[in-house]
Design a protein around this motif. Structure first.
Motif, PDB file in Angstrom:
ATOM      1  N   CYS A 408      -4.573   4.060 -10.694  1.00 57.85           N
ATOM      2  CA  CYS A 408      -3.311   4.794 -10.898  1.00 57.85           C
ATOM      3  C   CYS A 408      -2.899   5.527  -9.626  1.00 57.85           C
ATOM      4  O   CYS A 408      -1.716   5.528  -9.255  1.00 57.85           O
ATOM      5  CB  CYS A 408      -3.460   5.787 -12.049  1.00 57.85           C
ATOM      6  SG  CYS A 408      -3.686   5.032 -13.671  1.00 57.85           S
ATOM      7  N   GLN A 409      -3.864   6.124  -8.958  1.00 58.15           N
ATOM      8  CA  GLN A 409      -3.557   6.856  -7.725  1.00 58.15           C
ATOM      9  C   GLN A 409      -3.012   5.939  -6.635  1.00 58.15           C
ATOM     10  O   GLN A 409      -2.180   6.354  -5.822  1.00 58.15           O
ATOM     11  CB  GLN A 409      -4.820   7.583  -7.237  1.00 58.15           C
ATOM     12  CG  GLN A 409      -5.262   8.718  -8.143  1.00 58.15           C
ATOM     13  CD  GLN A 409      -6.669   9.210  -7.839  1.00 58.15           C
ATOM     14  OE1 GLN A 409      -7.333   8.720  -6.911  1.00 58.15           O
ATOM     15  NE2 GLN A 409      -7.150  10.175  -8.611  1.00 58.15           N
ATOM     16  N   LEU A 410      -3.444   4.681  -6.643  1.00 57.30           N
ATOM     17  CA  LEU A 410      -2.963   3.738  -5.639  1.00 57.30           C
ATOM     18  C   LEU A 410      -1.495   3.383  -5.826  1.00 57.30           C
ATOM     19  O   LEU A 410      -0.878   2.804  -4.918  1.00 57.30           O
ATOM     20  CB  LEU A 410      -3.805   2.458  -5.662  1.00 57.30           C
ATOM     21  CG  LEU A 410      -5.181   2.539  -5.008  1.00 57.30           C
ATOM     22  CD1 LEU A 410      -5.883   1.196  -5.079  1.00 57.30           C
ATOM     23  CD2 LEU A 410      -5.083   3.014  -3.553  1.00 57.30           C
ATOM     24  N   GLN A 411      -0.904   3.711  -6.962  1.00 53.98           N
ATOM     25  CA  GLN A 411       0.522   3.475  -7.130  1.00 53.98           C
ATOM     26  C   GLN A 411       1.355   4.333  -6.175  1.00 53.98           C
ATOM     27  O   GLN A 411       2.546   4.091  -6.001  1.00 53.98           O
ATOM     28  CB  GLN A 411       0.939   3.726  -8.581  1.00 53.98           C
ATOM     29  CG  GLN A 411       0.275   2.804  -9.581  1.00 53.98           C
ATOM     30  CD  GLN A 411       0.433   1.340  -9.200  1.00 53.98           C
ATOM     31  OE1 GLN A 411       1.540   0.810  -9.147  1.00 53.98           O
ATOM     32  NE2 GLN A 411      -0.691   0.673  -8.926  1.00 53.98           N
ATOM     33  N   ASN A 412       0.715   5.298  -5.534  1.00 55.74           N
ATOM     34  CA  ASN A 412       1.399   6.169  -4.578  1.00 55.74           C
ATOM     35  C   ASN A 412       1.029   5.828  -3.137  1.00 55.74           C
ATOM     36  O   ASN A 412       1.326   6.583  -2.223  1.00 55.74           O
ATOM     37  CB  ASN A 412       1.048   7.629  -4.870  1.00 55.74           C
ATOM     38  CG  ASN A 412       2.011   8.606  -4.225  1.00 55.74           C
ATOM     39  OD1 ASN A 412       3.194   8.302  -4.031  1.00 55.74           O
ATOM     40  ND2 ASN A 412       1.520   9.783  -3.867  1.00 55.74           N
ATOM     41  N   HIS A 413       0.401   4.673  -2.922  1.00 55.35           N
ATOM     42  CA  HIS A 413      -0.086   4.314  -1.586  1.00 55.35           C
ATOM     43  C   HIS A 413       1.083   3.919  -0.683  1.00 55.35           C
ATOM     44  O   HIS A 413       2.043   3.289  -1.133  1.00 55.35           O
ATOM     45  CB  HIS A 413      -1.073   3.146  -1.697  1.00 55.35           C
ATOM     46  CG  HIS A 413      -1.949   2.979  -0.493  1.00 55.35           C
ATOM     47  ND1 HIS A 413      -1.506   2.388   0.676  1.00 55.35           N
ATOM     48  CD2 HIS A 413      -3.242   3.334  -0.267  1.00 55.35           C
ATOM     49  CE1 HIS A 413      -2.481   2.380   1.560  1.00 55.35           C
ATOM     50  NE2 HIS A 413      -3.553   2.940   1.020  1.00 55.35           N
ATOM     51  N   PRO A 414       1.026   4.260   0.612  1.00 58.54           N
ATOM     52  CA  PRO A 414       2.137   3.896   1.517  1.00 58.54           C
ATOM     53  C   PRO A 414       2.239   2.404   1.809  1.00 58.54           C
ATOM     54  O   PRO A 414       3.286   1.942   2.294  1.00 58.54           O
ATOM     55  CB  PRO A 414       1.824   4.685   2.793  1.00 58.54           C
ATOM     56  CG  PRO A 414       0.365   4.979   2.725  1.00 58.54           C
ATOM     57  CD  PRO A 414       0.046   5.141   1.277  1.00 58.54           C
ATOM     58  N   ASN A 415       1.172   1.639   1.543  1.00 55.13           N
ATOM     59  CA  ASN A 415       1.202   0.185   1.737  1.00 55.13           C
ATOM     60  C   ASN A 415       1.300  -0.475   0.371  1.00 55.13           C
ATOM     61  O   ASN A 415       0.393  -0.372  -0.453  1.00 55.13           O
ATOM     62  CB  ASN A 415      -0.056  -0.284   2.472  1.00 55.13           C
ATOM     63  CG  ASN A 415      -0.048  -1.780   2.754  1.00 55.13           C
ATOM     64  OD1 ASN A 415       0.793  -2.528   2.266  1.00 55.13           O
ATOM     65  ND2 ASN A 415      -1.009  -2.235   3.553  1.00 55.13           N
ATOM     66  N   ARG A 420       0.504  -3.242  -5.422  1.00 54.93           N
ATOM     67  CA  ARG A 420       0.585  -4.497  -6.177  1.00 54.93           C
ATOM     68  C   ARG A 420      -0.789  -4.938  -6.680  1.00 54.93           C
ATOM     69  O   ARG A 420      -0.930  -5.360  -7.835  1.00 54.93           O
ATOM     70  CB  ARG A 420       1.215  -5.582  -5.299  1.00 54.93           C
ATOM     71  CG  ARG A 420       2.652  -5.281  -4.883  1.00 54.93           C
ATOM     72  CD  ARG A 420       3.246  -6.413  -4.038  1.00 54.93           C
ATOM     73  NE  ARG A 420       4.602  -6.073  -3.567  1.00 54.93           N
ATOM     74  CZ  ARG A 420       5.512  -6.955  -3.218  1.00 54.93           C
ATOM     75  NH1 ARG A 420       5.231  -8.251  -3.273  1.00 54.93           N
ATOM     76  NH2 ARG A 420       6.708  -6.585  -2.803  1.00 54.93           N
ATOM     77  N   GLN A 421      -1.781  -4.870  -5.807  1.00 51.14           N
ATOM     78  CA  GLN A 421      -3.125  -5.283  -6.225  1.00 51.14           C
ATOM     79  C   GLN A 421      -3.655  -4.390  -7.342  1.00 51.14           C
ATOM     80  O   GLN A 421      -4.261  -4.869  -8.321  1.00 51.14           O
ATOM     81  CB  GLN A 421      -4.078  -5.252  -5.027  1.00 51.14           C
ATOM     82  CG  GLN A 421      -3.793  -6.294  -3.960  1.00 51.14           C
ATOM     83  CD  GLN A 421      -4.220  -7.692  -4.365  1.00 51.14           C
ATOM     84  OE1 GLN A 421      -4.910  -7.890  -5.362  1.00 51.14           O
ATOM     85  NE2 GLN A 421      -3.814  -8.687  -3.587  1.00 51.14           N
ATOM     86  N   ALA A 422      -3.418  -3.091  -7.235  1.00 54.08           N
ATOM     87  CA  ALA A 422      -3.884  -2.167  -8.270  1.00 54.08           C
ATOM     88  C   ALA A 422      -3.147  -2.403  -9.582  1.00 54.08           C
ATOM     89  O   ALA A 422      -3.749  -2.323 -10.664  1.00 54.08           O
ATOM     90  CB  ALA A 422      -3.698  -0.724  -7.805  1.00 54.08           C
ATOM     91  N   ARG A 423      -1.856  -2.688  -9.518  1.00 52.07           N
ATOM     92  CA  ARG A 423      -1.088  -2.949 -10.738  1.00 52.07           C
ATOM     93  C   ARG A 423      -1.590  -4.225 -11.431  1.00 52.07           C
ATOM     94  O   ARG A 423      -1.710  -4.267 -12.665  1.00 52.07           O
ATOM     95  CB  ARG A 423       0.399  -3.073 -10.408  1.00 52.07           C
ATOM     96  CG  ARG A 423       1.276  -3.250 -11.640  1.00 52.07           C
ATOM     97  CD  ARG A 423       2.744  -3.098 -11.310  1.00 52.07           C
ATOM     98  NE  ARG A 423       3.213  -4.047 -10.325  1.00 52.07           N
ATOM     99  CZ  ARG A 423       3.765  -3.707  -9.148  1.00 52.07           C
ATOM    100  NH1 ARG A 423       3.926  -2.438  -8.833  1.00 52.07           N
ATOM    101  NH2 ARG A 423       4.165  -4.627  -8.314  1.00 52.07           N
TER     102      ARG A 423
END
Length: 605
Positions: A408-415, A420-423
């Motif tokens: 969930c935290q990766l949904q805020n990643h700058p890349n 996409r991979q986390a989703r």
């Protein structure tokens, strides 16, 4: 020495002259010399501040037709050793999938392994949901690897069959996971497919001869998302979830909308009553043809490159960029730059990816016959990485090892690669019943509320959707988003509510009001796109309201999309269609209804 110097100067001048002559015109082949990968890089006009590394090349790979990243940042390459030319291939198990890993993030692979080599022709690949989705015409197959040990768990499962191979240069390709959790891909105009589940009768199959398709990994539904185009070999979504395709022969750039019918090369549109297919959005020309499409949505390149669409041009032998300028419900595609001319007539780039390091990775088929009519440089091929000089090396990612909340935290990643991979991993865990939904939904709800921009809100919304935050007992939260202040949130709420074609009855009047008064042309476009997926009783109220929006008369898309939704209803409900035609403020609709009425009963299309 003087004689040698004169000879080298004359030779260099001749090569440069030949390159200039070919690069300035359409050409199908050349007599370019074979350059080693290092020689090829030395000839490139690399933009200032950037480096190009050879990620992999022959003899490690040959005839690379597709590649992708997995959730560990490794590159999977499909090598099509069956390809002979556009009309024939070797009918043996010659093609393979290899996995390459760059363990120290220097842009050059360090280890490789074979995943599968029992393949007879392949054209597209995506990783996710416990395995590999492979385009292996006439089939779309799934190769399971549930434990991720890089060894297939079983023989490939045929998910769909009926893909045509009349032109082996234009079969299913360019796989990508959409923000809505569907697998998207392309197919070209000179291949004719009748696609369905294995054993399905003809009436249960969908015909496709050019367009964008999608497949759902859980329901296994297959849909034609949009029809038309030429040989699209590149498809991506910008950070608002709007689709874009790159093409060859016809103008190169199109904004793709669900249900859209587009300009089509050579052949008539399947629906004879289309009348006015949607046209290109580009305002400039490049030589044909284009391949690959990825928006730069990372933070490693200088900020001026963000949101630019990177694509390959096989006739200009260059990496080009365009940028999108909003224009009503759609965009104008402006030329960004001739980012990287390769100065090599054998460079055939037609696929690219943005990596976890923020680099741009380019696949080069590498041959002097750039249109696929012959193979003159057999068993060659390269993947290059374009990267800013002195960029910091990243730690290698391992998305599957992360907790639900870390995803969930990766949904805020700058890349956006991480987003996409986390989703996709969240979606897989949801389908597999391995997700802590309560905790994930709480985290995503908080991210949505705290987000200050449309792209960030949409990241939260898409992740909520694939984790079933808005399942039947919680649809009210999605319905509430129809009144959100963000136009893009409203638009996506419309699409998601109409996704399964059984929307809640409570939204009928809401959608009609949006059609009547929503100030956003984007929202109105999504409404028009949703109409064919809605029950009949929803359709005319929405279409009537949209037809009254005089501000959309000259919009490049809206009148056409309204017509595409209205056309199937004209002969079945003539009184309502004629009433709309008489009252509409959009002349194109009046003209189209009249033409359709004169044409008589519907044809099968």
């Amino acid at each position: 020495m003087k004689t040698l110097t004169q000879f080298l100067s004359i030779s260099a001048l001749a090569i440069t002259s030949s390159l200039a002559q070919n690069r300035g015109k359409q050409h199908k082949s050349s007599d370019a010399p074979f350059l080693t990968p290092k020689e090829a890089v030395a000839k490139m006009s690399i933009p200032e501040g950037f480096d190009v590394s050879i990620y992999t090349s022959e003899p490690h790979i040959g005839e690379p037709i597709a590649f992708t990243f997995d959730a560990k940042g490794r590159v999977w390459v499909v090598e099509n050793y069956n390809y002979v030319n556009r009309r024939s291939h070797k009918n043996e198990q010659l093609s393979r999938i290899q996995i390459f890993e760059d363990t120290d993030s220097d842009g050059v692979f360090d280890t490789k392994k074979l995943f599968h080599d029992k393949i007879t022709f392949a054209s597209g690949i995506a990783i996710g949901h416990g395995g590999v989705y492979l385009g292996a015409p006439p089939n779309l197959v799934f190769i399971p690897d549930a434990n991720g040990d890089d060894v297939p768990d079983a023989e490939p499962e045929v998910l769909l069959d009926g893909w045509g191979m009349q032109d082996r240069h234009e079969t299913l390709n360019s796989f990508i996971w959409g923000p809505d959790g569907w697998l998207y891909g392309c197919q070209g105009v000179f291949t004719h497919s009748l696609i369905g589940k294995p054993g399905a009768p003809k009436d249960d199959r969908l015909y496709l001869d050019a367009g964008i398709w999608r497949f759902h990994p859980e329901t296994r539904d297959f849909e034609v998302f949009a029809r038309g185009l030429s040989n699209p070999w590149g498809f991506d979504f910008n950070d608002l979830g709007h689709g874009f395709a790159t093409c060859c022969v016809i103008p190169h750039l199109f904004h793709i909308v669900q249900g859209g019918i587009y300009h089509k090369q050579s052949r008539p549109n399947l629906n004879p009553y289309t009348y006015a297919p949607i046209q290109t959005i580009r305002d400039h020309t490049h030589l044909s043809a284009h391949g690959g499409a990825r928006f730069y949505l990372a933070d490693t390149f200088p900020s001026e490159h963000r949101d630019h669409l990177f694509m390959c041009n096989i006739h200009e032998h260059a990496v080009l960029t365009d940028y999108m300028e909003p224009n009503g419900s759609t965009y104008i595609g402006r030329h960004g730059s001739d980012f990287l001319p390769t100065n090599d007539l054998a460079w055939v780039g037609f696929s690219l990816e943005i990596g976890p390091d923020g680099g741009v990775y380019i696949l080069d088929w590498h041959d002097t016959d750039i249109c696929g009519n012959a193979i003159n440089f057999p068993k060659s091929g390269r993947i290059y990485r374009i990267m800013p000089k002195n960029a910091k090396r990243i730690a290698r990612p391992n998305i599957p090892s992360l907790t639900d909340l870390e995803l969930c935290q990766l949904q805020n990643h700058p890349n956006d690669w991480f987003v996409r991979q986390a989703r996709t991993e969240l979606h897989h865990r949801t389908i597999s019943g391995k997700l802590d939904r309560k905790a994930v939904h709480k985290a995503l709800d908080e991210f949505f509320v705290s987000s200050k921009t449309s792209p960030k809100r949409l990241r939260a919304l898409w992740a909520q959707h694939v984790t079933k935050r808005f399942s039947k007992n919680a649809e009210e939260k999605l319905i509430q988003l129809l009144s959100h202040s963000d136009q893009h949130v409203r638009a996506w709420a419309i699409q998601l509510l109409s996704e399964d074609k059984t929307p809640p009855s409570s939204i009928k009047s809401i959608l009609q009001k949006l059609a009547q008064s929503d100030p956003s042309p984007t929202v109105r476009l999504y409404l028009a796109a949703a109409v064919p997926r809605l029950p009949l009783e929803y359709r005319f109220p929405i279409l009537n309201a949209l037809s009254q929006r005089s501000e959309d008369i000259d919009d490049p898309k809206l009148p056409r999309m309204i017509w595409f939704a209205l056309e199937p209803l004209v002969t079945e409900h003539p009184e309502q269609a004629l009433a709309l035609a008489a009252q509409t403020k959009i002349p194109f609709l009046t003209e189209s209804v009249a033409r359709r009425m004169i044409s008589g009963s519907p044809q099968s299309h």
